[in-house]
Enzyme design. Structure first.
Site, short mmCIF file in Angstrom:
data_model
loop_
_atom_site.label_atom_id
_atom_site.label_comp_id
_atom_site.label_asym_id
_atom_site.label_seq_id
_atom_site.Cartn_x
_atom_site.Cartn_y
_atom_site.Cartn_z
N ASP A 9 33.48 -29.06 31.64
CA ASP A 9 32.40 -29.37 30.72
C ASP A 9 31.14 -28.71 31.31
O ASP A 9 31.08 -28.43 32.51
CB ASP A 9 32.25 -30.90 30.68
N ASP A 11 27.26 -29.36 30.28
CA ASP A 11 26.12 -30.27 30.48
C ASP A 11 26.52 -31.46 31.33
O ASP A 11 27.37 -32.25 30.92
CB ASP A 11 25.61 -30.79 29.13
#
Ligand code: B16
Ligand code: MG
Length: 212
Positions: A9, A11
């Protein structure tokens, strides 16, 4: 485990943009006179821009039209894009580069699986635009996390079966997406429900874990 790829991922895992999202939503909410705090912000992790807006608007009595909603989302995004212009390679979180380099050296594929449409800007700012074997993000999916689409697309780009992938996530929505994709899951920070967990990647050796 027969892990051939690790999907990260963006952020909150690779870079600290989660705080930029908070600041931008807070500014937009303040402009509108809508209550917003860090607890509500936690619910926006991994969730798409328009779905995030719906959560922010739960605290408002006003009925916004679709057009007004699009304008609010655009306003938040303008604040956010302004904030992420200041990102540099120094904003990559602790332990990330070491893990990426080791995985790469040892032949494990690495990919991005992010709900963010701003992924290309962020990867450019932090100097990792050409670093990953695949980038799956908010620009190539219809359904955002907890739907597994973004991770399944990443596996498809890598040509690796989902069961041979592990995802690394800071959001409950992302962990659920990884599970629904049939992948191994690694949670960071406040995310829960995964196969593995650490506060950060600082003292984690992902290669050692996946080669067990
Ligand atoms: P954008 P991730 C997600 O990224 C963020 O966690 C979430 O807060 C944000 O709403 C979403 O991206 C969409 O971002 O507005 O830039 O398209 O955690 O999946 O990398
Ligand atoms: Mg995240």
């Amino acid at each position: 485990m027969d892990i051939k790829a690790v999907i990260f991922d963006l952020d909150g895992v690779i870079v600290t943009t989660d705080d930029c999202h908070y600041t931008a939503w807070k500014k937009m909410a303040d402009d509108e006179g809508i209550y917003f705090d860090r607890k509500i912000n936690e619910r926006l992790r991994g969730v798409s821009r328009m779905q995030s807006l719906e959560i922010v608007l739960e605290k408002s009595d006003k009925a916004y039209t679709e057009q007004e909603k699009l304008a609010l989302a655009a306003k938040k995004n303008a604040y956010y894009v302004d904030l992420i212009q200041k990102l540099t390679p120094h904003d990559v979180l602790g332990g990330v580069m070491k893990n990426l380099e080791t995985l790469k050296e040892r032949g494990i594929k690495i990919a991005i699986g992010s709900s963010s449409k701003n992924t290309p800007i962020i990867l450019n700012r932090i100097g990792l635009a050409d670093y990953f074997d695949a980038v799956s993000d908010g620009n190539n999916i219809k359904n955002s996390k907890p739907d597994p689409e973004v991770f399944l697309k990443a596996a498809e780009m890598l040509n690796i079966a989902p069961e041979n992938c592990m995802i690394v996530e800071d959001a409950d929505a992302g962990i659920e997406a990884g599970k629904r994709a049939g992948m191994k899951t690694f949670a960071l920070g406040n995310a829960t429900g995964a196969d593995f967990y650490a506060k950060s990647l600082e003292n984690v050796d992902l290669y050692k874990l996946v080669s067990q």
